[in-house]
Design an enzyme around this catalytic site. Structure first.
Site, PDB file in Angstrom:
ATOM      1  N   ALA A  30     -79.582 -22.506  24.051  1.00  0.00           N
ATOM      2  CA  ALA A  30     -79.966 -22.107  22.652  1.00  0.00           C
ATOM      3  C   ALA A  30     -79.273 -21.005  21.907  1.00  0.00           C
ATOM      4  CB  ALA A  30     -81.472 -22.374  22.509  1.00  0.00           C
TER       5      ALA A  30
ATOM      6  N   GLU B  80     -88.259 -25.347  36.171  1.00  0.00           N
ATOM      7  CA  GLU B  80     -89.477 -25.231  35.400  1.00  0.00           C
ATOM      8  C   GLU B  80     -90.413 -26.429  35.618  1.00  0.00           C
ATOM      9  OE1 GLU B  80     -87.344 -23.051  31.407  1.00  0.00           O
ATOM     10  OE2 GLU B  80     -87.716 -25.376  31.555  1.00  0.00           O
TER      11      GLU B  80
ATOM     12  N   GLY C   5     -76.689 -33.274  13.166  1.00  0.00           N
ATOM     13  CA  GLY C   5     -77.529 -33.135  14.143  1.00  0.00           C
ATOM     14  C   GLY C   5     -78.541 -31.817  13.674  1.00  0.00           C
ATOM     15  N   SER C   6     -79.856 -32.016  14.107  1.00  0.00           N
ATOM     16  CA  SER C   6     -80.604 -30.826  13.735  1.00  0.00           C
ATOM     17  C   SER C   6     -81.270 -30.064  14.867  1.00  0.00           C
ATOM     18  CB  SER C   6     -81.819 -31.331  13.029  1.00  0.00           C
ATOM     19  OG  SER C   6     -82.304 -32.202  13.788  1.00  0.00           O
TER      20      SER C   6
ATOM     21  N   VAL D 281     -74.905 -41.524  13.222  1.00  0.00           N
ATOM     22  CA  VAL D 281     -73.731 -41.416  12.704  1.00  0.00           C
ATOM     23  C   VAL D 281     -72.977 -42.160  13.991  1.00  0.00           C
ATOM     24  CG1 VAL D 281     -71.724 -39.848  12.740  1.00  0.00           C
ATOM     25  CG2 VAL D 281     -74.023 -39.045  11.674  1.00  0.00           C
TER      26      VAL D 281
ATOM     27  N   ASP E 221     -73.964 -27.511  22.269  1.00  0.00           N
ATOM     28  CA  ASP E 221     -73.653 -28.262  23.533  1.00  0.00           C
ATOM     29  C   ASP E 221     -72.493 -29.241  23.617  1.00  0.00           C
ATOM     30  OD1 ASP E 221     -75.972 -27.086  24.569  1.00  0.00           O
ATOM     31  OD2 ASP E 221     -77.179 -28.901  24.725  1.00  0.00           O
TER      32      ASP E 221
ATOM     33  N   PHE F 204     -80.650 -26.664  17.470  1.00  0.00           N
ATOM     34  CA  PHE F 204     -80.429 -25.104  17.322  1.00  0.00           C
ATOM     35  C   PHE F 204     -79.117 -24.986  16.544  1.00  0.00           C
ATOM     36  CE2 PHE F 204     -83.521 -25.017  20.962  1.00  0.00           C
ATOM     37  CZ  PHE F 204     -84.417 -24.409  20.429  1.00  0.00           C
ATOM     38  N   GLY F 205     -78.012 -25.510  16.818  1.00  0.00           N
ATOM     39  CA  GLY F 205     -76.870 -25.300  16.205  1.00  0.00           C
ATOM     40  C   GLY F 205     -76.901 -25.778  14.616  1.00  0.00           C
TER      41      GLY F 205
END
Length: 487
Positions: free
Chosen positions: A347, A202, A43-44, A111, A331, A46-47
């Protein structure tokens, strides 16, 4: 300095080094396998991205796996969904981010599972070995057991979602214009947003701005300013994660923009072009879902305990029980702070967790290297501590709320704070400049610069509205819902 406390040595990559090279084409490194343990990040977001950036200068062989080839700045997805920004302005190719880091390889792959005993990450084409594994697979939409609602009410988690929402919103105005211009009976321009968290607020606020300003004078047969924006929230107030005073301020700002807010209102049924809450069945041109999220299914494939949302219940050091070489962050992780409150899926939490795990891994590798396979007892790991720097939620033009500890602000100052934070954390100098210019232009002119309708021209429920739709407001509702008026 922390050490490795696991059943097998950190040098597991040495046993699978040939497989690593053959399957994934690992980059050549000047150091030995012992000095170069293999770290795999799934996973790319924020973490994952921050963990990778923190490990890019370490003496490791790092593999970053994602099913997409770009990192998305998710806090600005709603700007793409509402035609304020183009996708390329909030995304950056992963390879370009790590082009100078020779120990980092990027694999675009899906994955599908893990073999924790053999320390393998499974993809449809290969198995990828690791000494350390960081799973940062994120979350998707949650429809609370009603997955059949998804085609009628898209959520907002990816660029594809944002483009679909943009298509539906702009298409609704075009279809309404065509209907009236050709003398047909027009459908009501009702836009319904389900869920009044930050994303819902938003979306609703920006939709109101589009109707009142950006599109106000561009149609000849319809009046976009009469479109109706309805925000539904199941809880007692909007932005429930914020303090009550900020929630009240946010609702007031939404109403000033022309958004009708209904709290303590649960959606009981959705279908094409129709949303039902209580006794009210409301025809809707566009329905947007912002009511909940569910963790990635990869969490369950780790074999660790998960909560009701599918998040992995991690240890205080963000590892999973029984496998201290496997970390879950962002998350996908469920962890409470020192006050017993669950960390939010935002985030800043993911960023700090990514950096924390990277630091743990670096320190353990250095400790192991200094001991040179020593049998000395490892030291205990530290616990993850989240530093809450505050929260900001934007509502619309010069409208926002912000919470920095005991300092609560709203309106223009909060909006400027939000703008500065998002510009600062955008990946890439080019993106920062483009977004700043686009926002400045939009602020002065009210223009939305990415109003393109691409793909299908089908809008669910538009050509065949529900025939059994009742009047827009039920008797005794206490608040009338108006359909959009035409010129």
């Amino acid at each position: 300095m922390e050490a490795i406390q696991q059943d097998r040595s950190v040098t597991g990559a040495g046993k699978t080094g040939s497989l690593a090279s053959g399957v994934t084409g690992a980059v050549t490194n000047a150091v030995t396998n012992y000095d170069s343990p293999r770290v795999v990040i799934v996973g790319s977001g924020f973490g994952g991205l921050n963990a990778a950036q923190a490990l890019a200068t370490a003496r490791v062989r790092l593999t970053l796996i994602d099913r997409r080839n770009y990192h998305t700045f998710q806090p600005l997805l709603y700007q793409v969904a509402t035609a304020g920004l183009s996708p390329g302005e909030i995304a950056q190719p992963i390879r370009s981010i790590f082009r100078s880091d020779k120990n980092v390889e990027v694999l675009m792959a899906e994955v599908v599972g893990f073999d924790l005993e053999r320390r393998m990450v499974r993809t449809p084409d290969a198995e990828i070995p690791y000494d350390y594994l960081i799973v940062a697979a994120g979350a998707s939409h949650a429809y609370f057991g009603h997955d059949e609602w998804e085609p009628f009410a898209p959520g907002l988690k990816t660029i594809e979602d944002a483009l679909e929402i943009r298509r539906r919103v702009l298409l609704a105005f075009e279809l309404a214009e065509r209907q009236v211009a050709t003398g047909e009976s027009s459908n009501p321009l009702n836009f319904v947003v389900v869920g009044a968290g930050p994303t819902g607020v938003e979306l609703a606020g920006t939709l109101a701005e589009i109707c009142r300003h950006a599109l106000a004078h561009e149609f000849r047969s319809i009046d976009p300013t009469m479109a109706h924006i309805l925000l539904l929230e199941g809880g007692p107030r909007v932005l429930p994660a914020y303090t009550e005073d900020l929630s009240r301020s946010a609702q007031k700002q939404l109403e000033q923009l022309g958004v009708q807010v209904r709290t303590s209102t649960l959606v009981t049924h959705l279908e094409a072009g129709l949303v039902q809450f209580g006794d009210t069945r409301l025809p809707a041109a566009v329905i947007l879902w912002a009511a909940g999220v569910a963790a990635s299914d990869l969490g369950k494939k780790l074999g660790a305990p998960v909560d009701r949302a599918g998040r992995v219940q991690v240890q205080p050091d963000l590892s999973i029980p029984g496998h201290r070489e496997v970390f879950v962050i962002g998350d996908l992780a469920a962890l409470k702070d020192e006050h017993g409150k669950m960390l939010p899926g935002v985030a800043p939490v993911a960023i700090q967790q990514g950096r924390f795990v990277a630091k743990v891994i670096r320190e353990e590798i250095e400790h192991q290297r200094s001991k040179r396979r020593s049998n000395d007892a490892p030291v205990a790991r530290r616990k993850f501590h989240y530093w809450d720097k505050g929260s900001i939620a934007t509502i619309g033009r010069a409208a926002a709320v912000a919470e920095f500890g005991k300092l609560h602000i709203s309106g223009l100052i909060a909006w400027l704070s939000w703008l500065f934070v998002h510009i600062f954390f955008l990946i890439g100098f080019r993106n920062r400049v483009l977004v700043l210019i686009q926002w400045a232009w939009s602020y002065v002119t009210y223009e939305r610069g990415a109003r393109l309708i691409t793909g299908s021209t089908f809008l669910p429920g538009w050509t065949q509205p529900a025939s059994d739709a009742k009047p827009a407001a039920s008797e005794g509702s206490g608040q009338e819902i108006h359909a959009a008026s035409m010129k």
